[in-house]
Design a protein around this motif. Structure first.
Motif, PDB file in Angstrom:
ATOM      1  N   ASN A  64       0.833  -1.216   0.000  1.00 19.41           N
ATOM      2  CA  ASN A  64       0.000   0.000   0.000  1.00 19.41           C
ATOM      3  C   ASN A  64       0.863   1.259   0.000  1.00 19.41           C
ATOM      4  O   ASN A  64       0.608   2.210   0.750  1.00 19.41           O
ATOM      5  CB  ASN A  64      -0.971   0.008   1.185  1.00 19.41           C
ATOM      6  CG  ASN A  64      -1.962  -1.135   1.096  1.00 19.41           C
ATOM      7  OD1 ASN A  64      -2.274  -1.600   0.002  1.00 19.41           O
ATOM      8  ND2 ASN A  64      -2.439  -1.607   2.232  1.00 19.41           N
ATOM      9  N   ALA A  65       1.899   1.254  -0.819  1.00 20.86           N
ATOM     10  CA  ALA A  65       2.815   2.394  -0.924  1.00 20.86           C
ATOM     11  C   ALA A  65       2.854   2.871  -2.370  1.00 20.86           C
ATOM     12  O   ALA A  65       2.400   2.175  -3.286  1.00 20.86           O
ATOM     13  CB  ALA A  65       4.211   1.994  -0.467  1.00 20.86           C
ATOM     14  N   LYS A  66       3.415   4.064  -2.562  1.00 22.92           N
ATOM     15  CA  LYS A  66       3.444   4.659  -3.899  1.00 22.92           C
ATOM     16  C   LYS A  66       4.666   4.219  -4.705  1.00 22.92           C
ATOM     17  O   LYS A  66       4.588   4.015  -5.913  1.00 22.92           O
ATOM     18  CB  LYS A  66       3.486   6.187  -3.734  1.00 22.92           C
ATOM     19  CG  LYS A  66       2.400   6.919  -4.491  1.00 22.92           C
ATOM     20  CD  LYS A  66       2.290   8.346  -4.029  1.00 22.92           C
ATOM     21  CE  LYS A  66       2.684   9.308  -5.123  1.00 22.92           C
ATOM     22  NZ  LYS A  66       2.629  10.712  -4.640  1.00 22.92           N
ATOM     23  N   MET A 182       2.856   0.593   6.335  1.00 27.63           N
ATOM     24  CA  MET A 182       2.542   1.937   5.814  1.00 27.63           C
ATOM     25  C   MET A 182       1.157   2.366   6.298  1.00 27.63           C
ATOM     26  O   MET A 182       0.920   3.544   6.572  1.00 27.63           O
ATOM     27  CB  MET A 182       2.561   1.961   4.279  1.00 27.63           C
ATOM     28  CG  MET A 182       3.856   1.552   3.611  1.00 27.63           C
ATOM     29  SD  MET A 182       5.313   2.519   4.044  1.00 27.63           S
ATOM     30  CE  MET A 182       5.102   3.957   3.029  1.00 27.63           C
ATOM     31  N   ASN A 211       6.113   6.294   0.515  1.00 28.27           N
ATOM     32  CA  ASN A 211       5.029   7.093  -0.075  1.00 28.27           C
ATOM     33  C   ASN A 211       5.504   8.467  -0.508  1.00 28.27           C
ATOM     34  O   ASN A 211       5.088   8.989  -1.527  1.00 28.27           O
ATOM     35  CB  ASN A 211       3.884   7.282   0.937  1.00 28.27           C
ATOM     36  CG  ASN A 211       2.917   6.121   0.900  1.00 28.27           C
ATOM     37  OD1 ASN A 211       2.778   5.443  -0.129  1.00 28.27           O
ATOM     38  ND2 ASN A 211       2.266   5.858   2.015  1.00 28.27           N
ATOM     39  N   ASP A 212       6.379   9.056   0.295  1.00 26.18           N
ATOM     40  CA  ASP A 212       6.788  10.444   0.084  1.00 26.18           C
ATOM     41  C   ASP A 212       7.584  10.605  -1.220  1.00 26.18           C
ATOM     42  O   ASP A 212       8.577   9.902  -1.443  1.00 26.18           O
ATOM     43  CB  ASP A 212       7.644  10.888   1.280  1.00 26.18           C
ATOM     44  CG  ASP A 212       8.021  12.344   1.191  1.00 26.18           C
ATOM     45  OD1 ASP A 212       7.140  13.185   1.440  1.00 26.18           O
ATOM     46  OD2 ASP A 212       9.186  12.641   0.836  1.00 26.18           O
TER      47      ASP A 212
END
Ligand SMILES: *Cc1c(COP(=O)(O)O)cnc(C)c1O
Length: 381
Positions: A64-66, A182, A211-212
């Protein structure tokens, strides 16, 4: 998309040139450009490789991360991440870290002016005693190795946020099937893909997800600049392994629960460390942050005679005596002489790593056969 669907489909797509449903192994070091700088997003394979790109996207989706990044080993991932910090920066870590992580922190990065604090975090309030103006990262593992302690990820995240410190979680033991840090406030998740993610004991690889966007940009820069990147063949193997991660994990958990209870009821076994027991000290947190309790566990023998442990360790056939974990085949290990041999006896006894502590990575074989194997070995005592 739910987890099993993501494991199979997220980040991957049929090859546009042929329709091949499996991600091709792009075994190439460089990519032809139409004119200088005019290309399809790929220039040189250390920087980007299409097989690796699909794996990175898949792992990011599972956590569930970018953004996802893969490395030639779990240690390569940690090495690259820690290089983001500067001399004088401080890092607070759980005190029973994976041995290789403890080694790179104390034997490599301490020499570059980074300061590490290794502390107990079963009570997260302890962390604040070590926070200074220089603290940049909190680094945790949960469940821990080999005594399966559980750290409250959301609790640590709240302290990290309050002091504007990054939180990194080594999620190797749990895999994203069991927990997604996350979602609980972590900034960075790290994996040794070598273990549950690849799952077939045939590849060594690591990953980071974040994510950042700014942090991702820095990691991408360091990934390329430092160069601990995996090849396309290994990337393919991990992608293929992940397609059955949810099925394997389900069986690891089922077998793990049966074996943990078998051991607990065995007359020759003293303690069993497994977070699924209602009387595990942090069982409530495990229940909250994990989807199930996994197939990793440790147990000690009554009397604590090293020679008894040796009999059990060489008495199993289906459980192979080996380092590592998370593969389809069951493994047995002796932390005191293997993974934790470099820690002085007094120190390891304090953290429960006694002379007869035996660690199991329960595989996905039929559980009746695994129990018969353990029973036979325990009867050698
Ligand atoms: C194996 C492992 C690592 C190191 O990963 P490699 O792929 O062996 O470099 C880091 N953390 C944990 C918890 C591990 O089990």
């Amino acid at each position: 998309m739910k987890f099993g669907t993501k494991a199979i489909h997220a980040g991957v797509f049929p090859d546009p040139s042929t329709g091949a449903i499996m991600t091709p192994i792009f075994q190439t070091s460089t990519f032809v450009q139409e004119a200088p700088g005019k290309h399809k997003g790929y220039e040189y394979a250390r920087t980007q490789n299409p097989t690796r790109s699909q794996l990175q996207a898949n792992i990011a989706a599972l956590e569930n991360a970018k953004h996802g990044f893969c490395f030639s080993s779990g240690m390569g991932a940690i090495d690259t991440l820690i290089k983001l910090f500067s001399p004088g920066d401080e890092i607070i870590c759980t005190n029973d870290l994976y041995g290789g992580t403890y080694r790179i922190f104390t034997k490599v990065f301490q020499n570059y002016g980074l300061k590490f604090h290794f502390i107990g975090m079963e009570d997260v309030a302890n962390i604040e005693n070590y926070v200074t103006a220089h603290t940049k990262l909190i680094w945790i593992e949960t469940p821990t190795n080999p005594t399966l302690k559980i750290i409250d990820i959301a609790g640590v995240a709240a302290i990290a946020k309050k002091h504007n410190i990054l939180l990194g979680v080594d999620n190797t033991f749990a895999s994203p099937y069991l927990q997604t840090p996350m979602d609980l406030g972590a900034d960075i998740v790290m994996h040794s893909l070598t273990k549950y993610m690849a799952g077939h004991s045939d590849v060594v690889m690591g990953a980071l997800v974040v994510n950042d966007d700014k942090l991702a940009e820095r990691i991408a820069f360091f990934q390329n600049a430092c160069g601990a990147t995996p090849g396309p063949q290994d990337s393919f193997l991990v992608l293929r392994g992940i397609k059955t991660l949810h099925l394997r994990m389900q069986r690891h958990c089922e077998n793990g629960a049966v074996i943990a209870h078998f051991l607990r009821n065995h007359p020759k076994v003293d303690k069993v460390y497994w977070p699924g027991f209602a009387d595990h000290p942090n069982h409530a947190i495990a229940k909250q942050q994990m989807r199930d309790f996994g197939g990793m566990m440790s147990f000690s023998l009554k009397g604590d005679h090293m020679e008894d442990a040796m009999k059990v360790l060489s008495g199993t056939h289906l459980f192979s005596l080996a380092e590592s974990l998370g593969g389809v085949e069951s493994l047995i290990g002796h932390p005191a002489s293997m993974t934790h041999a470099s820690i002085p006896r007094e120190e390891r006894l304090k953290s429960g790593v006694t002379d007869t502590l035996i660690r199991l990575s329960v595989g996905v074989e039929d559980v009746e056969d695994l129990i018969a194997d353990l029973e036979k070995a325990l009867n050698l005592i």
